[in-house]
Structure formats: C-alpha cells, structure tokens
Design a protein around this motif. Structure first.
Motif, PDB file in Angstrom:
ATOM      1  N   ARG A  79      -7.105  -2.868   3.503  1.00 17.21           N
ATOM      2  CA  ARG A  79      -8.216  -3.166   2.597  1.00 17.21           C
ATOM      3  C   ARG A  79      -9.556  -2.799   3.224  1.00 17.21           C
ATOM      4  NH1 ARG A  79      -9.159  -8.874  -0.090  1.00 17.21           N
ATOM      5  NH2 ARG A  79      -6.975  -8.464  -0.482  1.00 17.21           N
ATOM      6  N   SER A  80      -9.678  -3.088   4.505  1.00 12.68           N
ATOM      7  CA  SER A  80     -10.926  -2.764   5.181  1.00 12.68           C
ATOM      8  C   SER A  80     -11.136  -1.239   5.225  1.00 12.68           C
ATOM      9  CB  SER A  80     -10.913  -3.415   6.569  1.00 12.68           C
ATOM     10  OG  SER A  80     -11.504  -2.594   7.510  1.00 12.68           O
ATOM     11  N   LEU A  81     -10.061  -0.492   5.457  1.00  8.97           N
ATOM     12  CA  LEU A  81     -10.184   0.976   5.460  1.00  8.97           C
ATOM     13  C   LEU A  81     -10.563   1.502   4.072  1.00  8.97           C
ATOM     14  CD1 LEU A  81      -7.145   1.954   7.707  1.00  8.97           C
ATOM     15  CD2 LEU A  81      -9.552   2.384   8.226  1.00  8.97           C
ATOM     16  N   CYS A  82     -10.040   0.836   3.025  1.00 11.18           N
ATOM     17  CA  CYS A  82     -10.356   1.257   1.650  1.00 11.18           C
ATOM     18  C   CYS A  82     -11.852   1.182   1.352  1.00 11.18           C
ATOM     19  CB  CYS A  82      -9.609   0.391   0.637  1.00 11.18           C
ATOM     20  SG  CYS A  82      -7.879   0.797   0.507  1.00 11.18           S
ATOM     21  N   GLY A  83     -12.558   0.382   2.132  1.00 12.27           N
ATOM     22  CA  GLY A  83     -13.998   0.246   1.914  1.00 12.27           C
ATOM     23  C   GLY A  83     -14.805   1.416   2.467  1.00 12.27           C
ATOM     24  N   ARG A  84     -14.155   2.275   3.242  1.00 16.35           N
ATOM     25  CA  ARG A  84     -14.891   3.414   3.805  1.00 16.35           C
ATOM     26  C   ARG A  84     -15.159   4.466   2.733  1.00 16.35           C
ATOM     27  NH1 ARG A  84     -13.148   4.972   9.861  1.00 16.35           N
ATOM     28  NH2 ARG A  84     -12.604   2.900  10.626  1.00 16.35           N
ATOM     29  N   LYS A  85     -16.291   5.130   2.901  1.00 21.57           N
ATOM     30  CA  LYS A  85     -16.760   6.055   1.874  1.00 21.57           C
ATOM     31  C   LYS A  85     -15.777   7.209   1.604  1.00 21.57           C
ATOM     32  CE  LYS A  85     -21.059   8.196   0.502  1.00 21.57           C
ATOM     33  NZ  LYS A  85     -21.391   9.530   0.959  1.00 21.57           N
ATOM     34  N   LYS A  86     -15.166   7.726   2.632  1.00 24.57           N
ATOM     35  CA  LYS A  86     -14.312   8.902   2.425  1.00 24.57           C
ATOM     36  C   LYS A  86     -12.835   8.572   2.180  1.00 24.57           C
ATOM     37  CE  LYS A  86     -15.259  12.849   4.323  1.00 24.57           C
ATOM     38  NZ  LYS A  86     -15.170  13.730   5.495  1.00 24.57           N
ATOM     39  N   ILE A  87     -12.546   7.278   2.048  1.00 23.76           N
ATOM     40  CA  ILE A  87     -11.182   6.897   1.643  1.00 23.76           C
ATOM     41  C   ILE A  87     -11.190   6.821   0.118  1.00 23.76           C
ATOM     42  CG2 ILE A  87      -9.366   5.143   1.771  1.00 23.76           C
ATOM     43  CD1 ILE A  87      -9.880   6.725   4.428  1.00 23.76           C
ATOM     44  N   VAL A  88     -10.414   7.714  -0.521  1.00 24.68           N
ATOM     45  CA  VAL A  88     -10.548   7.902  -1.964  1.00 24.68           C
ATOM     46  C   VAL A  88      -9.318   7.472  -2.765  1.00 24.68           C
ATOM     47  CG1 VAL A  88     -12.263   9.737  -1.737  1.00 24.68           C
ATOM     48  CG2 VAL A  88      -9.824  10.328  -1.746  1.00 24.68           C
ATOM     49  N   ALA A  89      -8.275   6.983  -2.096  1.00 24.25           N
ATOM     50  CA  ALA A  89      -7.073   6.562  -2.833  1.00 24.25           C
ATOM     51  C   ALA A  89      -6.234   5.617  -1.985  1.00 24.25           C
ATOM     52  CB  ALA A  89      -6.230   7.774  -3.233  1.00 24.25           C
ATOM     53  N   VAL A  90      -5.357   4.880  -2.683  1.00 22.19           N
ATOM     54  CA  VAL A  90      -4.334   4.080  -2.000  1.00 22.19           C
ATOM     55  C   VAL A  90      -3.028   4.878  -2.106  1.00 22.19           C
ATOM     56  CG1 VAL A  90      -2.958   1.964  -2.081  1.00 22.19           C
ATOM     57  CG2 VAL A  90      -5.437   1.864  -2.465  1.00 22.19           C
ATOM     58  N   GLY A  91      -2.458   5.258  -0.958  1.00 29.25           N
ATOM     59  CA  GLY A  91      -1.217   6.034  -0.999  1.00 29.25           C
ATOM     60  C   GLY A  91      -0.894   6.624   0.361  1.00 29.25           C
ATOM     61  N   GLU A  92       0.350   7.059   0.560  1.00 24.43           N
ATOM     62  CA  GLU A  92       1.276   7.103  -0.523  1.00 24.43           C
ATOM     63  C   GLU A  92       2.122   5.845  -0.574  1.00 24.43           C
ATOM     64  OE1 GLU A  92       4.524  10.180   0.126  1.00 24.43           O
ATOM     65  OE2 GLU A  92       3.155  10.749   1.734  1.00 24.43           O
ATOM     66  N   ILE A  93       2.333   5.361  -1.791  1.00 24.98           N
ATOM     67  CA  ILE A  93       3.074   4.125  -2.016  1.00 24.98           C
ATOM     68  C   ILE A  93       4.142   4.403  -3.077  1.00 24.98           C
ATOM     69  CG2 ILE A  93       1.093   2.683  -1.433  1.00 24.98           C
ATOM     70  CD1 ILE A  93       0.652   2.194  -4.434  1.00 24.98           C
ATOM     71  N   GLY A  94       5.192   3.602  -3.092  1.00 22.40           N
ATOM     72  CA  GLY A  94       6.201   3.824  -4.127  1.00 22.40           C
ATOM     73  C   GLY A  94       7.587   3.390  -3.726  1.00 22.40           C
ATOM     74  N   LEU A  95       8.571   4.164  -4.189  1.00 21.78           N
ATOM     75  CA  LEU A  95       9.983   3.841  -3.967  1.00 21.78           C
ATOM     76  C   LEU A  95      10.717   5.098  -3.532  1.00 21.78           C
ATOM     77  CD1 LEU A  95      10.653   1.844  -7.289  1.00 21.78           C
ATOM     78  CD2 LEU A  95      10.069   0.875  -5.045  1.00 21.78           C
ATOM     79  N   ASP A  96      11.577   4.953  -2.528  1.00 20.72           N
ATOM     80  CA  ASP A  96      12.392   6.078  -2.080  1.00 20.72           C
ATOM     81  C   ASP A  96      13.829   5.628  -1.915  1.00 20.72           C
ATOM     82  OD1 ASP A  96      13.724   8.108  -0.589  1.00 20.72           O
ATOM     83  OD2 ASP A  96      11.759   8.924  -0.045  1.00 20.72           O
ATOM     84  N   TYR A  97      14.672   5.964  -2.924  1.00 17.95           N
ATOM     85  CA  TYR A  97      16.088   5.596  -2.866  1.00 17.95           C
ATOM     86  C   TYR A  97      16.923   6.783  -2.371  1.00 17.95           C
ATOM     87  CZ  TYR A  97      14.676   1.687  -5.931  1.00 17.95           C
ATOM     88  OH  TYR A  97      14.079   0.585  -6.484  1.00 17.95           O
TER      89      TYR A  97
END
Ligand code: NI
Length: 254
Positions: A79-97
């Motif tokens: 969350r703290s990194l998400c506050g940085r100006k050049k962090i533009v997305a949350v990822g990669e997240i998801g499911l890998d079966y």
C-alpha cells in the motif's frame, strides 16, 4: 512510440545487461515501459527501476504463485508503494491453476485482498489468469471489479470471455503468443476485439515472439507483435502502435 505494458526487467535474466538494454529502448521506438512486480522482492526492485529510468513506470502486486507466505504486514508495504507517483497499477494479481503452486482458496483470498488494495488506492489492476477462466471471472464479478479498471494480461481465453471482460471495461494484453503458429485462439480474439481494447505487452523475459520464440524476450521485439496485430486487423502498423499507446495512457493515467 510503443507503450510496453508488461515486462519484468527486475528478473535475473537481465542481470548481465539490464542497463545497456534499457538505455537502447528510446532509440528503437519503445516510449514507455511498465515494469510489473510479481513477488515482494520484485515489487521493491520495480520501485527502484522507476526511480532510475524516467520512462519506466511500475505495477506492484503479488503473483498467485507467490502468495503462500504473504502477510498483512506485506500488504502495508504494498500500500505504501502504491502511494508513489510512478506506481500506476496493482499487479500482477490473479489465479494460476496451470503451475498450481498454491492452494486455490489461498490464491483467491489474496486476489480479492489485492483487488481491495486497488479500490483503496484507486489504481487499475493487472490480472494474471491461467487455466482459471471461470473462477477469475466469477470472482471479478462478485467483487464488482467493473468498478475498477484494468487489463487481463497475456489474454488466453475465448472470444466470449473477452466480450465479458470488455463489457466490464477491461483491456486485453496481447504479446508474443499472437505470432505463434499455434496461437490461433488468440488471433481470433485479436480479430474480434476492437483495437481500442488491446494493449501491447511482452511479459519479458518470457514468451518471445517469432522469430525469437524460446529466446529471452525484451520490449524491442514488440514490433513483431504490433506487425502481426496489424495484419490480422487489416490496419497499418502505425495505427496499432498509436492506438495501443493511447489505450495504455488512458488506463494507467500517464
Ligand atoms: Ni508477467
């Protein structure tokens, strides 16, 4: 200029020539790059790359193969990194079966938790989904992921599912697989989906396009991906490059 929306230059495959390679990008028509974190070390290294290179932006998130030991403490760091100006997305997240390294319930838990992080920080998501078509779509619908924006990275599912994602406001990430002889399914999706919903991506160091299939991938090879998309859609190479760049700028607010 090409906008590369998914690369992993923090990967050890680039340890020998990372700087040399990244310095070449501009002269070869690669305008911007999103480096995507996949592990805790990866997101830290991603943040460092965004500091070092003006044209590198970052996404921070934990890949489903890596969520086994994740803690709420780690989420605070994300969350703290998400506050940085050049962090533009949350990822990669998801499911890998496909690799199936972590229990499905644990994968689902952290996928939802990281979507929550995207909601809190108002960032788009970069979704990794492999052999998990139904669960991914079900979870995203249940979590009202249509209120977020994002991209289904390395899109590998059907046209029908592509329609569902586009209806939710999601882009489809297209990379080297579209150039493969056995990439028929993706070619059909590319033919079907409006160019306004496509993004160019490599997933470097993985999934190099023809004629480099099997070798280490890098953003310079996106020209082959853009050429193939142009052929499939019957438009010019420039149209593909410019439209996908505009799509990426809109999604990542750059
Ligand atoms: Ni990736």
């Amino acid at each position: 200029m090409i906008f590369e929306t998914h690369a992993h230059y923090d990967d050890e495959a680039f340890n020998g020539d990372r700087d040399e390679l990244l310095q070449k990008m501009h002269d070869h028509g690669i305008g911007r790059i999103i480096n995507v974190g996949a592990s805790l070390k990866g997101v830290r290294d991603t943040a460092a790359l965004t500091e070092k290179y003006s044209f590198v932006y970052g996404a921070v998130g934990i890949h489903p193969d890596e969520v086994g030991n994740l803690t709420e403490e780690d989420m605070k760091e994300l969350r703290s990194l998400c506050g940085r100006k050049k962090i533009v997305a949350v990822g990669e997240i998801g499911l890998d079966y496909y690799w199936d390294k972590e229990n499905h319930d644990i994968q689902k838990k952290w996928f939802v938790r990281q979507m929550d992080l995207a909601k809190e920080t108002e960032l788009p998501i970069i979704v990794h989904s492999r052999n998990a078509a139904k669960d991914t779509l079900d979870i995203m619908k249940a979590e009202r992921a249509d209120n977020l924006k994002g991209v289904i990275h390395c899109y590998s599912y059907s046209k029908e599912q592509a329609r569902e994602y586009m209806n939710m406001g999601y882009y489809l990430g297209v990379g080297g697989v579209v150039t493969f002889k056995n990439g028929k399914k993706l070619k059909e999706v590319v033919e079907y989906a409006p160019l306004d919903y496509l993004l160019l991506e490599t997933d470097a160091p993985y999934l190099a396009p023809e004629p480099y299939r099997g070798k280490r991938n890098c953003s310079l090879y996106l020209t082959y991906v853009a050429q193939t998309i142009a052929q499939i859609k019957g438009v010019s190479y420039e149209t593909v490059v410019e439209t996908t760049r505009e799509n990426a700028e809109k999604l990542f607010k750059i």
